[in-house]
Design a protein around this motif. Structure first.
Motif, PDB file in Angstrom:
ATOM      1  N   SER A 207       4.752   3.110  -4.249  1.00  0.00           N
ATOM      2  CA  SER A 207       3.476   3.819  -4.202  1.00  0.00           C
ATOM      3  C   SER A 207       2.302   2.842  -4.149  1.00  0.00           C
ATOM      4  O   SER A 207       2.295   1.807  -4.821  1.00  0.00           O
ATOM      5  CB  SER A 207       3.344   4.713  -5.439  1.00  0.00           C
ATOM      6  OG  SER A 207       2.095   5.351  -5.458  1.00  0.00           O
TER       7      SER A 207
ATOM      8  N   GLN B  14       2.045   8.022  -1.739  1.00  0.00           N
ATOM      9  CA  GLN B  14       2.987   7.528  -2.743  1.00  0.00           C
ATOM     10  C   GLN B  14       4.249   6.953  -2.126  1.00  0.00           C
ATOM     11  O   GLN B  14       5.024   6.289  -2.814  1.00  0.00           O
ATOM     12  CB  GLN B  14       3.356   8.673  -3.681  1.00  0.00           C
ATOM     13  CG  GLN B  14       4.085   9.828  -3.005  1.00  0.00           C
ATOM     14  CD  GLN B  14       4.461  10.925  -3.969  1.00  0.00           C
ATOM     15  OE1 GLN B  14       4.151  10.835  -5.158  1.00  0.00           O
ATOM     16  NE2 GLN B  14       5.130  11.957  -3.480  1.00  0.00           N
TER      17      GLN B  14
ATOM     18  N   THR C 157      -2.724   8.720  -2.952  1.00  0.00           N
ATOM     19  CA  THR C 157      -3.017   7.902  -4.125  1.00  0.00           C
ATOM     20  C   THR C 157      -4.305   7.110  -4.011  1.00  0.00           C
ATOM     21  O   THR C 157      -4.829   6.640  -5.019  1.00  0.00           O
ATOM     22  CB  THR C 157      -1.864   6.918  -4.385  1.00  0.00           C
ATOM     23  OG1 THR C 157      -1.645   6.127  -3.197  1.00  0.00           O
ATOM     24  CG2 THR C 157      -0.577   7.670  -4.718  1.00  0.00           C
TER      25      THR C 157
END
Length: 549
Positions: free
Chosen positions: A288, A263, A247
């Motif tokens: 996340s 995440q 992410t």
């Protein structure tokens, strides 16, 4: 140095072990934090919560809230300028992009409103441009100097922009990623893409430029991969698969390390010289992670970490090697294409001298980072750039065992993978043993002056080239503005002439409503009248002549 990881709260981790030093929670916790940005000196962090006002947090001595910006409503993204921490750029839900002055507590400048919500905002290296990413996929480039109309960029074959970054080495490069997995690098001097690739099979969640090599980028996607690209060679250098979707990604200030966030709330620390496996990992959040960012470190602090003197490390042999190989071109992909597997380093590598902070910076290993130009520090990076001014570790002669790797010139063994190694870190325990051997052959003053002069000439040419590009760019914008002003003036004159003509026609109709003022028709009537008179006279003469006969 801290690593800031962001979910619904901001946690400050000690690098590299990941111990939580501070934990900051915004005033309203209604969702994940939208964006964060470190100040130039790394003492302040700009936080934009999911809802509420933008906040500035200090981490210098202890964690505390410095200021809440109430003058800008509904912020969605914000960042500090690169040259000062006095000004910040803020984007809003309504599409406004503005520059806020922290000291005077007011909006310093407002740019033209965008057509949709601002999702990303960033400044170029010298703060000459402000780049804003919009929810509808537009990337607007505002000129902070000339206030000319913004340029509109878009990711090819896409209607979205999921990540946006600017290059700290080259002020004209901007990178963006999309939900379709397409990565593009634009040159804002010409408003065209310099590099474009379908990097991932899913959405690109984060991108980053290398802080020491402007041609190296890293992309992280929801397809559980992170990829490295050489934008000059237009190809993928490496693609690493992981267990969870990535992410966020960010480089350390010296380029030696980079971190990825997943995440599942974990942060992974990688050594740039061996990216197959992380060197450390830790659990940062239970949900996340949206953003991860290294703390900015001032250059004076970086340079002080390597205290080796130039007189003790420079030798005549090393200078000869530098002079001989200065014109050699080594691409990023040639060095970064093969990675070291997880294994113990060889005895030669363990006794090698490298950079304390830069890891792969050859000049910092020599202790010349303060005396030589900034371009040397930038170009001698972990990932070696084309036309590098100093030799890579593979070019070092075996006659310098104190800080070079042994080069085996025999035929390679196909049973073992080919291994490239960058300059290892400096071992303080071995400094006392290695320095006397190197210090025996010191440089003369003329040799040092010659090397400095050559480096200065190369840097001067680079600066002149950048200046020419800036002048050309500014000239193009000035010409555009002049042409726009001229066209506006001509259009205004035409409109006024039409208004005056319509007024005269109405005035004529009011004065003589039944009079036809068509000049051509009046002239034609006069000609026909004269012709009729002429014909009548001829007919009369003919009639008179017949009567006389």
């Amino acid at each position: 140095m801290y690593i800031a990881s962001v979910s619904s709260t901001v946690k400050f981790h000690e690098f590299p072990n990941g111990n939580v030093i501070h934990n900051y929670q915004p005033g309203k916790v209604e969702g994940p934090i939208r964006s964060i940005s470190w100040s130039k000196d790394g003492n302040w962090l700009l936080v934009v919560p999911y809802s509420g006002q933008t906040e500035i947090v200090s981490t210098k001595d202890q964690l505390k809230l410095l200021k809440t910006i109430h003058e800008v409503n509904e912020p969605t993204s914000a960042c500090f300028q690169n040259t000062t921490k006095k000004n910040i750029g803020i984007g809003t839900k309504s599409g406004l992009v503005m520059i806020y002055d922290i000291k005077s507590r007011n909006v310093k400048k407002r740019f033209p409103r965008a057509s949709s919500q601002i999702t990303h905002i960033a400044f170029t290296a010298k703060d000459t441009h402000c780049v804003a990413g919009c929810e509808n996929g537009d990337v607007l480039v505002y000129n902070n100097v000339t206030n000319s109309p913004p340029a509109n960029l878009r990711v090819p074959k896409s209607n979205s922009i999921t990540s946006l970054k600017t290059n700290n080495l080259k002020r004209n490069l901007v990178m963006g990623g999309s939900k379709e997995g397409i990565i593009v690098v634009w040159d804002i001097n010409i408003n065209r893409s310099k590099f474009c690739a379908e990097a991932h099979k899913a959405s690109i969640n984060s991108v980053a430029f290398s802080p020491v090599n402007s041609d190296l980028i890293v992309t992280a996607g929801a397809d559980r991969q992170f990829c490295f690209y050489d934008i000059a060679d237009n190809k993928c250098i490496a693609s690493i698969s992981v267990e969870n979707s990535i992410t966020a990604v960010d480089f350390s200030p010296d380029g030696t390390y980079f971190v990825t966030a997943s995440q599942n709330g974990h942060v992974y620390v990688y050594d740039s010289r061996n990216i197959q496996e992380p060197v450390h990992s830790f659990l940062a959040h239970k949900s996340s992670i949206r953003h991860v960012a290294f703390q900015n470190v001032q250059e004076s602090n970086n340079s002080s970490m390597c205290s080796l003197s130039s007189e003790s490390l420079l030798t005549s042999a090393s200078i000869d090697n530098v002079t001989k190989r200065r014109t050699r071109s080594v691409r990023t992909s040639e060095i970064f294409g093969t990675f070291i597997p997880s294994a113990e380093p060889s005895p030669v590598e363990q006794t090698s001298v490298g950079s304390v902070d830069g890891g792969d910076s050859f000049m910092m290993a020599l202790g010349l980072d303060k005396n030589f130009t900034d371009s040397v520090k930038h170009n001698d990076s972990v990932f070696i750039k084309e036309n590098s001014r100093l030799p890579s570790i593979h070019d070092t002669e075996p006659s310098l065992p104190a800080y070079s790797l042994k080069v085996d010139k025999t035929e390679p063994d196909d049973s073992k993978p080919k291994q490239f190694s960058s300059t290892p870190k400096f071992n303080f325990q071995n400094r006392s043993e290695l320095s006397p051997n190197i210090a025996s052959n010191s440089l003369t003053t003329n040799e040092i002056k010659s090397i400095v002069k050559d480096l200065f000439n190369e840097e001067f040419k680079s600066v002149v080239s950048d200046l020419k590009n800036d002048i050309k760019y500014q000239g193009t914008h000035i010409t555009y503005q002049l042409r726009t002003m001229l066209l506006d003036m001509q259009m205004a004159m035409v409109k006024e002439f039409i208004k005056l003509e319509n007024y005269n026609n109405r005035l004529r109709e009011d004065i003589c409503p039944n009079v036809n003022y068509d000049t051509n028709l009046m002239e034609e009537n006069e000609r026909l009248r004269k012709h009729i008179q002429f014909l009548e006279e001829q007919l009369k003469n003919l009639t008179t002549k017949k009567e006389d006969e």
